[in-house]
Design a protein around this motif. Sequence first.
Motif, mmCIF file in Angstrom:
data_model
loop_
_atom_site.group_PDB
_atom_site.id
_atom_site.type_symbol
_atom_site.label_atom_id
_atom_site.label_comp_id
_atom_site.label_asym_id
_atom_site.label_seq_id
_atom_site.Cartn_x
_atom_site.Cartn_y
_atom_site.Cartn_z
ATOM 1 N N THR A 63 12.898 1.107 7.789
ATOM 2 C CA THR A 63 13.671 2.320 7.536
ATOM 3 C C THR A 63 12.814 3.518 7.921
ATOM 4 O OG1 THR A 63 12.854 2.620 5.281
ATOM 5 C CG2 THR A 63 14.819 1.212 5.568
ATOM 6 N N GLU A 64 13.411 4.691 7.963
ATOM 7 C CA GLU A 64 12.665 5.908 8.285
ATOM 8 C C GLU A 64 11.530 6.119 7.290
ATOM 9 O OE1 GLU A 64 11.340 9.223 10.203
ATOM 10 O OE2 GLU A 64 12.901 7.866 10.930
ATOM 11 N N ALA A 65 11.787 5.915 6.003
ATOM 12 C CA ALA A 65 10.754 6.085 4.978
ATOM 13 C C ALA A 65 9.638 5.053 5.151
ATOM 14 C CB ALA A 65 11.370 5.971 3.591
ATOM 15 N N GLU A 66 10.003 3.818 5.435
ATOM 16 C CA GLU A 66 8.996 2.775 5.649
ATOM 17 C C GLU A 66 8.141 3.094 6.874
ATOM 18 O OE1 GLU A 66 11.460 -0.962 3.708
ATOM 19 O OE2 GLU A 66 11.630 -0.558 5.851
ATOM 20 N N TRP A 67 8.772 3.636 7.895
ATOM 21 C CA TRP A 67 8.042 4.005 9.100
ATOM 22 C C TRP A 67 6.960 5.040 8.754
ATOM 23 C CZ3 TRP A 67 8.521 1.613 13.774
ATOM 24 C CH2 TRP A 67 7.812 2.165 14.842
ATOM 25 N N GLN A 68 7.289 5.992 7.874
ATOM 26 C CA GLN A 68 6.318 7.016 7.481
ATOM 27 C C GLN A 68 5.104 6.393 6.791
ATOM 28 O OE1 GLN A 68 6.610 10.259 8.372
ATOM 29 N NE2 GLN A 68 8.443 9.571 9.447
ATOM 30 N N VAL A 69 5.352 5.426 5.912
ATOM 31 C CA VAL A 69 4.252 4.737 5.229
ATOM 32 C C VAL A 69 3.427 3.950 6.241
ATOM 33 C CG1 VAL A 69 3.658 2.984 3.501
ATOM 34 C CG2 VAL A 69 5.471 4.650 3.023
ATOM 35 N N MET A 70 4.091 3.296 7.180
ATOM 36 C CA MET A 70 3.374 2.538 8.199
ATOM 37 C C MET A 70 2.494 3.460 9.041
ATOM 38 S SD MET A 70 3.964 -0.663 7.755
ATOM 39 C CE MET A 70 3.390 -1.430 9.265
ATOM 40 N N GLU A 71 2.995 4.634 9.377
ATOM 41 C CA GLU A 71 2.183 5.589 10.148
ATOM 42 C C GLU A 71 0.892 5.898 9.397
ATOM 43 O OE1 GLU A 71 2.404 6.630 13.158
ATOM 44 O OE2 GLU A 71 4.514 6.634 13.733
ATOM 45 N N CYS A 72 0.993 6.084 8.089
ATOM 46 C CA CYS A 72 -0.186 6.331 7.257
ATOM 47 C C CYS A 72 -1.156 5.160 7.354
ATOM 48 C CB CYS A 72 0.253 6.559 5.810
ATOM 49 S SG CYS A 72 -1.104 6.650 4.626
ATOM 50 N N LEU A 73 -0.647 3.949 7.238
ATOM 51 C CA LEU A 73 -1.507 2.765 7.276
ATOM 52 C C LEU A 73 -2.073 2.514 8.668
ATOM 53 C CD1 LEU A 73 0.431 0.404 4.869
ATOM 54 C CD2 LEU A 73 -1.759 1.552 4.455
ATOM 55 N N TRP A 74 -1.293 2.753 9.702
ATOM 56 C CA TRP A 74 -1.801 2.572 11.059
ATOM 57 C C TRP A 74 -2.973 3.524 11.325
ATOM 58 C CZ3 TRP A 74 3.900 2.574 12.705
ATOM 59 C CH2 TRP A 74 4.411 1.263 12.705
ATOM 60 N N GLN A 75 -2.935 4.685 10.715
ATOM 61 C CA GLN A 75 -4.005 5.668 10.928
ATOM 62 C C GLN A 75 -5.230 5.403 10.072
ATOM 63 O OE1 GLN A 75 -2.324 9.556 10.317
ATOM 64 N NE2 GLN A 75 -0.908 9.348 12.024
ATOM 65 N N SER A 76 -5.045 4.848 8.863
ATOM 66 C CA SER A 76 -6.193 4.796 7.952
ATOM 67 C C SER A 76 -6.284 3.525 7.115
ATOM 68 C CB SER A 76 -6.172 6.014 7.038
ATOM 69 O OG SER A 76 -4.980 6.023 6.276
ATOM 70 N N ALA A 77 -5.911 2.402 7.677
ATOM 71 C CA ALA A 77 -6.003 1.143 6.930
ATOM 72 C C ALA A 77 -7.427 0.618 6.974
ATOM 73 C CB ALA A 77 -5.041 0.116 7.506
ATOM 74 N N PRO A 78 -7.875 -0.079 5.980
ATOM 75 C CA PRO A 78 -7.163 -0.338 4.737
ATOM 76 C C PRO A 78 -7.140 0.920 3.861
ATOM 77 C CG PRO A 78 -9.349 -1.301 4.635
ATOM 78 C CD PRO A 78 -9.190 -0.727 6.015
ATOM 79 N N ALA A 79 -6.074 1.051 3.083
ATOM 80 C CA ALA A 79 -5.914 2.205 2.196
ATOM 81 C C ALA A 79 -5.430 1.716 0.839
ATOM 82 C CB ALA A 79 -4.917 3.197 2.784
#
Length: 135
Positions: free
Chosen positions: A9-25
Motif C-alpha cells: 500500500t502507499e503507507a507500506e511503501w513509505q515504511v519500506m523507503e525508510c528501511l531501504w535507506q537505513s536498515a536495520p532500524a
Amino acid sequence: MEKNRLTLTEAEWQVMECLWQSAPASGREVCESMENARGWSRSTTLTLLRRMEAKSAVGEVDGSGKRAFIPLISRDEAAINETENLLARIYHGSMSLMLSSFTRKQRLSKSEIDEMYALLAKLEAQNGEEGEKNA
C-alpha cells in the motif's frame, strides 16, 4: 505471500523507503522517522510493521542487544512487482498500451527518447539472439 507477488500500500511503501535507506532500524527508529516525515503515531507505524512482517516484506533481526527491522525485498524488486501489477490490472499486460498512455499526457525529453530507443534496440538484439538459438 510470495515475495514476487508482494504488493504494498502507499503507507507500506513509505515504511519500506525508510528501511531501504537505513536498515536495520529499530521499531523506535522507524516510528520516529515516520512521525517526523508523515506525522504518524507510534501505533500506526507499529501496526504497519506487523502487517508488513505478515506479508514477508520486512523481517526482524537481533543485533547489538536490540531487535531491528530489515526489508526482505529490494526496492528494485518492489518496483518491478508494482509495475507488473499495474500493467496487468490497468493495461491488460500490454507494455505498449501503457507507454502510449503515459506519453500522451507527459512529454518525453530528447534524452528520455534516446534512452528508450537504446533500450528497444537492446531488447531487439536479445530477441534476435534468442531466435537464433531456438532455430
